[in-house]
Design a protein around this motif. Structure first.
Motif, PDB file in Angstrom:
ATOM      1  N   ARG A  60      47.165  34.700  37.470  1.00  0.00           N
ATOM      2  CA  ARG A  60      47.290  33.700  36.410  1.00  0.00           C
ATOM      3  C   ARG A  60      47.869  34.327  35.149  1.00  0.00           C
ATOM      4  O   ARG A  60      48.682  33.710  34.445  1.00  0.00           O
ATOM      5  CB  ARG A  60      45.920  33.085  36.135  1.00  0.00           C
ATOM      6  N   ALA A  61      47.478  35.572  34.863  1.00  0.00           N
ATOM      7  CA  ALA A  61      47.952  36.243  33.653  1.00  0.00           C
ATOM      8  C   ALA A  61      49.351  36.825  33.839  1.00  0.00           C
ATOM      9  O   ALA A  61      50.230  36.647  32.986  1.00  0.00           O
ATOM     10  CB  ALA A  61      46.980  37.342  33.262  1.00  0.00           C
ATOM     11  N   PHE A  62      49.580  37.524  34.940  1.00  0.00           N
ATOM     12  CA  PHE A  62      50.826  38.260  35.148  1.00  0.00           C
ATOM     13  C   PHE A  62      51.938  37.368  35.686  1.00  0.00           C
ATOM     14  O   PHE A  62      53.117  37.640  35.455  1.00  0.00           O
ATOM     15  CB  PHE A  62      50.569  39.428  36.099  1.00  0.00           C
ATOM     16  N   GLY A  63      51.566  36.333  36.434  1.00  0.00           N
ATOM     17  CA  GLY A  63      52.568  35.428  36.974  1.00  0.00           C
ATOM     18  C   GLY A  63      53.066  35.803  38.344  1.00  0.00           C
ATOM     19  O   GLY A  63      53.971  35.156  38.884  1.00  0.00           O
ATOM     20  N   GLY A  64      52.515  36.863  38.947  1.00  0.00           N
ATOM     21  CA  GLY A  64      52.938  37.305  40.270  1.00  0.00           C
ATOM     22  C   GLY A  64      51.776  37.902  41.032  1.00  0.00           C
ATOM     23  O   GLY A  64      50.695  38.125  40.479  1.00  0.00           O
ATOM     24  N   ASP A  65      52.012  38.168  42.305  1.00  0.00           N
ATOM     25  CA  ASP A  65      50.975  38.674  43.204  1.00  0.00           C
ATOM     26  C   ASP A  65      50.951  40.197  43.166  1.00  0.00           C
ATOM     27  O   ASP A  65      51.833  40.857  43.699  1.00  0.00           O
ATOM     28  CB  ASP A  65      51.247  38.176  44.622  1.00  0.00           C
ATOM     29  N   ARG A  66      49.902  40.767  42.546  1.00  0.00           N
ATOM     30  CA  ARG A  66      49.754  42.228  42.467  1.00  0.00           C
ATOM     31  C   ARG A  66      48.510  42.702  43.217  1.00  0.00           C
ATOM     32  O   ARG A  66      47.949  43.750  42.888  1.00  0.00           O
ATOM     33  CB  ARG A  66      49.675  42.682  41.014  1.00  0.00           C
ATOM     34  N   ARG A  67      48.087  41.970  44.219  1.00  0.00           N
ATOM     35  CA  ARG A  67      46.847  42.318  44.918  1.00  0.00           C
ATOM     36  C   ARG A  67      46.898  43.738  45.475  1.00  0.00           C
ATOM     37  O   ARG A  67      45.919  44.486  45.390  1.00  0.00           O
ATOM     38  CB  ARG A  67      46.575  41.313  46.038  1.00  0.00           C
ATOM     39  N   ALA A  68      48.033  44.136  46.059  1.00  0.00           N
ATOM     40  CA  ALA A  68      48.138  45.486  46.622  1.00  0.00           C
ATOM     41  C   ALA A  68      47.970  46.539  45.537  1.00  0.00           C
ATOM     42  O   ALA A  68      47.290  47.550  45.732  1.00  0.00           O
ATOM     43  CB  ALA A  68      49.477  45.657  47.330  1.00  0.00           C
ATOM     44  N   LEU A  69      48.572  46.312  44.380  1.00  0.00           N
ATOM     45  CA  LEU A  69      48.445  47.255  43.270  1.00  0.00           C
ATOM     46  C   LEU A  69      47.008  47.321  42.774  1.00  0.00           C
ATOM     47  O   LEU A  69      46.460  48.409  42.552  1.00  0.00           O
ATOM     48  CB  LEU A  69      49.369  46.846  42.121  1.00  0.00           C
ATOM     49  N   SER A 100      35.147  46.524  45.504  1.00  0.00           N
ATOM     50  CA  SER A 100      36.131  45.939  46.422  1.00  0.00           C
ATOM     51  C   SER A 100      35.886  44.454  46.631  1.00  0.00           C
ATOM     52  O   SER A 100      36.829  43.665  46.786  1.00  0.00           O
ATOM     53  CB  SER A 100      36.090  46.675  47.760  1.00  0.00           C
ATOM     54  N   ALA A 101      34.602  44.055  46.610  1.00  0.00           N
ATOM     55  CA  ALA A 101      34.277  42.637  46.807  1.00  0.00           C
ATOM     56  C   ALA A 101      34.782  41.767  45.660  1.00  0.00           C
ATOM     57  O   ALA A 101      34.921  40.547  45.810  1.00  0.00           O
ATOM     58  CB  ALA A 101      32.764  42.471  46.962  1.00  0.00           C
ATOM     59  N   ASP A 102      35.056  42.377  44.496  1.00  0.00           N
ATOM     60  CA  ASP A 102      35.574  41.624  43.353  1.00  0.00           C
ATOM     61  C   ASP A 102      37.074  41.394  43.437  1.00  0.00           C
ATOM     62  O   ASP A 102      37.633  40.661  42.598  1.00  0.00           O
ATOM     63  CB  ASP A 102      35.278  42.377  42.042  1.00  0.00           C
ATOM     64  N   LEU A 103      37.750  42.016  44.392  1.00  0.00           N
ATOM     65  CA  LEU A 103      39.209  41.982  44.416  1.00  0.00           C
ATOM     66  C   LEU A 103      39.779  40.564  44.453  1.00  0.00           C
ATOM     67  O   LEU A 103      40.727  40.282  43.707  1.00  0.00           O
ATOM     68  CB  LEU A 103      39.741  42.803  45.588  1.00  0.00           C
ATOM     69  N   PRO A 104      39.257  39.632  45.270  1.00  0.00           N
ATOM     70  CA  PRO A 104      39.855  38.280  45.243  1.00  0.00           C
ATOM     71  C   PRO A 104      39.805  37.633  43.863  1.00  0.00           C
ATOM     72  O   PRO A 104      40.793  37.029  43.426  1.00  0.00           O
ATOM     73  CB  PRO A 104      39.006  37.511  46.267  1.00  0.00           C
ATOM     74  N   ALA A 105      38.675  37.762  43.166  1.00  0.00           N
ATOM     75  CA  ALA A 105      38.562  37.159  41.839  1.00  0.00           C
ATOM     76  C   ALA A 105      39.454  37.881  40.837  1.00  0.00           C
ATOM     77  O   ALA A 105      40.084  37.247  39.984  1.00  0.00           O
ATOM     78  CB  ALA A 105      37.107  37.188  41.377  1.00  0.00           C
ATOM     79  N   ILE A 106      39.518  39.218  40.922  1.00  0.00           N
ATOM     80  CA  ILE A 106      40.396  39.977  40.027  1.00  0.00           C
ATOM     81  C   ILE A 106      41.852  39.599  40.279  1.00  0.00           C
ATOM     82  O   ILE A 106      42.627  39.387  39.336  1.00  0.00           O
ATOM     83  CB  ILE A 106      40.180  41.490  40.231  1.00  0.00           C
ATOM     84  N   ALA A 107      42.236  39.495  41.547  1.00  0.00           N
ATOM     85  CA  ALA A 107      43.624  39.162  41.887  1.00  0.00           C
ATOM     86  C   ALA A 107      43.988  37.763  41.408  1.00  0.00           C
ATOM     87  O   ALA A 107      45.114  37.519  40.949  1.00  0.00           O
ATOM     88  CB  ALA A 107      43.840  39.288  43.389  1.00  0.00           C
ATOM     89  N   ALA A 108      43.051  36.827  41.507  1.00  0.00           N
ATOM     90  CA  ALA A 108      43.325  35.461  41.058  1.00  0.00           C
ATOM     91  C   ALA A 108      43.520  35.423  39.541  1.00  0.00           C
ATOM     92  O   ALA A 108      44.441  34.768  39.038  1.00  0.00           O
ATOM     93  CB  ALA A 108      42.188  34.534  41.476  1.00  0.00           C
ATOM     94  N   LEU A 109      42.654  36.130  38.804  1.00  0.00           N
ATOM     95  CA  LEU A 109      42.800  36.190  37.348  1.00  0.00           C
ATOM     96  C   LEU A 109      44.098  36.884  36.964  1.00  0.00           C
ATOM     97  O   LEU A 109      44.838  36.429  36.079  1.00  0.00           O
ATOM     98  CB  LEU A 109      41.607  36.924  36.736  1.00  0.00           C
ATOM     99  N   ASP A 110      44.402  37.987  37.633  1.00  0.00           N
ATOM    100  CA  ASP A 110      45.620  38.740  37.313  1.00  0.00           C
ATOM    101  C   ASP A 110      46.872  37.918  37.616  1.00  0.00           C
ATOM    102  O   ASP A 110      47.843  37.957  36.853  1.00  0.00           O
ATOM    103  CB  ASP A 110      45.634  40.045  38.106  1.00  0.00           C
TER     104      ASP A 110
END
Length: 288
Positions: free
Chosen positions: A165-174, A153-163
């Motif tokens: 950049r790749a996906f082009g949208g905010d998928r943090r909830a997903l 769970s602690a990795d979520l901010p870094a994962i969301a930031a990378l995603d």
């Protein structure tokens, strides 16, 4: 005077809501799609859509959209086999698209070849092609060495930031939902203190869906896929942009066969919103 037949006669129209997960999952099962009740619960909680039901209350048609900031993903355009070719899918999709258009939101989707012909008439344009690979049994081939660790769970901010950049949208909830749902198949790749890739998964009705898989390069992507698939007992599916030949070849050596194509499409534009060089596998056609 010739009577005009209502193609939707006897079918009730209503917005889809949180209580429709079981009916949605039953429709997915009827047509052989992989979505589980958990998938429907997530989409109903995080998106909107419309459905048509018969007199017995059975859901026979659906269309939804999931918002990702500046754009939305059109998904779950399903019709029960006995009700097809009456315009139900087009009608429900147009209702979803009308709401997105009023909000000024770009619509995207991943279409089957048959669906592509319908969506082209609704203003969607091709962006790139995707290969669905399916394995009845997985035996991961040798993979490149990389610094891979379980996602927390602690990795979520870094994962969301990378995603993002790749996906082009905010998928943090997903992303948070996927890590919580199947934590044993969620991994990150590190380059020093930096997250250089991530692989998440979910337990579908028929098969484990691997994705999203986002990485700096093919070696990292393959190493992440190998970890996400290690020890998997049962079927697996992964949807890869067809430009990623090295990953697709590795999947072939690991038991994955070509099943079908999808075409990523955007309404009113052919230029991608995502960076397909970084997106090695989708979250799934229903999630983007």
């Amino acid at each position: 005077m010739t009577a005009v037949t209502d193609p939707f006669d006897g079918l009730a129209l209503a917005p889809l809501g949180a209580g429709d997960a079981a009916r949605g999952a039953a429709l997915s099962e009827e047509i052989g799609w992989n979505q589980s009740r958990a998938d429907w619960r997530y989409m109903l909680a995080n998106g909107f859509g419309y459905g048509r039901s018969d007199a017995a209350g059975k859901l026979v048609g659906s269309a939804m959209a999931l918002g990702y900031g500046g754009f939305a993903w059109v998904c779950m355009v399903l019709v029960s086999p006995g009700w097809r070719r009456r315009g139900i899918a087009t009608d429900l999709t147009n209702r979803v698209l009308a709401e997105l258009e009023r909000a000024g939101t770009v619509a995207g989707l991943d279409a089957t070849p048959d669906g592509r012909e319908v969506y082209r008439h609704l203003g969607f344009e091709d962006v790139y092609r995707i290969e669905r690979r399916w394995a009845s049994a997985v035996a991961p081939a040798a993979a490149p060495a990389a610094e891979i660790a379980p996602a927390r769970s602690a990795d979520l901010p870094a994962i969301a930031a990378l995603d993002a950049r790749a996906f082009g949208g905010d998928r943090r909830a997903l992303l948070a939902s996927l890590i919580e749902r199947l934590p044993g198949r969620a991994f990150v790749a590190r380059d020093g203190n930096r997250v250089a890739g991530c692989a998440l998964a979910r337990d579908g009705r028929q098969a484990t869906q691997i994705g999203p898989l986002v990485a700096d390069d093919a070696e990292v992507a393959i190493a992440l896929a190998a970890h996400a698939l290690a020890g998997l007992d049962g079927q697996a599916v992964i949807d890869c942009p067809d430009r990623h030949g090295a990953l697709i070849d590795w999947l072939g050596a690991s038991g994955f066969a070509y099943q079908r194509p999808y075409i990523r499409m955007l309404r009113g534009r052919s230029q991608p919103l995502d960076d397909a060089d970084l997106v090695y596998a989708l979250a799934g056609p229903e999630l983007g």
